[in-house]
Every structure is written in C-alpha cells, then in structure tokens.
Design an enzyme around this catalytic site. Structure first.
Site, short mmCIF file in Angstrom:
data_model
loop_
_atom_site.label_atom_id
_atom_site.label_comp_id
_atom_site.label_asym_id
_atom_site.label_seq_id
_atom_site.Cartn_x
_atom_site.Cartn_y
_atom_site.Cartn_z
N GLY A 24 -29.62 -26.31 -0.04
CA GLY A 24 -29.41 -27.42 0.71
C GLY A 24 -28.12 -27.86 1.01
CE1 TYR A 25 -26.97 -27.34 6.87
CE2 TYR A 25 -28.23 -25.62 5.70
CZ TYR A 25 -27.86 -26.36 7.06
OH TYR A 25 -28.45 -25.97 7.96
N GLY A 26 -27.89 -30.27 3.80
CA GLY A 26 -27.96 -31.69 4.60
C GLY A 26 -28.71 -32.58 3.78
CB SER A 27 -31.72 -34.22 4.69
OG SER A 27 -32.76 -33.14 5.15
CD GLU A 98 -35.28 -28.29 6.74
OE1 GLU A 98 -34.35 -28.47 8.08
OE2 GLU A 98 -35.04 -29.26 6.26
#
Length: 190
Positions: A24-27, A98
């Site tokens: 995970g790189y965002g939310s 997503e």
C-alpha cells in the site's frame, strides 16, 4: 469511469498461494479496512507517488472528482509504504475498492527495519493506475492539485482528509516524499 474489478480478477499473479504480500502506497497505508495476517513497513524501487489519479467514487464525485495517489516510474526513486500479508480472498473486496482505473501489478518489494534499512525482499502486488486509464489526470501545478483536493468530497469523505492522513502516515514511517509534503503545504492555503 472504467470499472476494473473484472480485469483485476483475471490478473491472478499468485494463483495457488495461501498468502500474498500487498503493498500500500496511498490510503492503504493508513486505512487498512481489510483482514491481514501481518503488516510490515516496506518500499518499492523505481516508483514515485503522485496525486495524478481522479477519484470519482471515494474522494470525489463524477461531477467534481478528487485526486488520489498513483505511481509513476522513476528509475532511482524509492516509494515507502506498508506491506500486508493477505489471503487471496481479501483481493475481491480490494478489487472493488480500487476499481476506478487501478490494475493489479506484480512488483518486488523490500521490507525495512525500524531504521528504514532494507532487510528482506519478496514479491507482492500493487494497485496501479497507469496513464492510459480514463481517470488519469496527470501532472498539474501543485497549487492547482491542492485546490482540487481542498474542494473535493465523496462517499469516503473529504479529499483533504486523504492527503493529510497520507502525509501523517508517511511521517510515522519516517519516509520522505517531496510531492506529498509539498501538496500538504499548499493545501494549508485553501
């Protein structure tokens, strides 16, 4: 809006595996509303986080889309985030979460120790919104992106909250991200 749910279900890179690492790189760093077996700080090499993807379904609406994170290739860059060890069943609800232009991709990821040093590697999945999806907005001046974020609101809440929570989570990881921190600074003006 392109719904990528069915496409992602066909992109099963880890068929037969009992568990899969998801990066995970965002939310997904700060909003892990799914079951996981383990969670570890990690990074991926050759990518940078950018707020270049429209959000019509979570942090904005079709009439007034928000902006959320995606990744762009950047040869020598490192993108810090959080890796989750999940069972394959968890992918179905994540595919729905997503669905607005993100596709599953397989990437090498590096786990880090408490000092941020790479200690171990594995393969994992990311959800990537590339520049050929209909919701890709691309580059814009930071002040313009921040203004769009400041005014957007969707079913998952204010777009502002997404950026602020992401910046906070990156600081807690001890990660540097010039794009995110500059956007956060600009957001304070709106």
């Amino acid at each position: 809006m392109l719904d990528t749910t069915v496409l992602n279900q066909q992109r099963n890179f880890f068929e037969g595996h009992a568990a899969i690492w998801l990066f995970g790189y965002g939310s997904l760093i700060w909003k892990a509303d799914f079951d996981f077996l383990e969670r570890r700080p990690a990074y991926i090499h050759g990518w940078e986080r950018r707020f270049w993807q429209a959000s019509h379904d979570h942090r904005g609406t079709p009439e007034a889309p928000g902006r959320v994170a995606t990744l762009i290739r950047a040869r020598d860059s490192i993108c810090h985030g959080m890796a989750y060890l999940i069972t394959p069943e968890v992918l179905a609800p994540l595919d729905v979460r997503e669905k607005n232009g993100y596709l599953r991709e397989k990437v090498p990821l590096t786990f880090v120790d408490e000092k941020g040093n790479g200690i171990e590697q594995s393969e994992g999945l990311i959800y990537l919104a590339s520049d050929d999806n209909p919701a890709f907005l691309g580059e814009a001046p930071l002040a313009e992106i921040a203004q769009q974020i400041a005014s957007a609101h969707g079913p998952s809440g204010p777009n502002r909250e997404y950026l602020v929570n992401l910046a906070k989570a990156l600081r807690e990881l001890g990660a540097q991200d010039a794009h995110i921190f500059a956007l956060e600074k600009h957001l304070g003006r709106f």
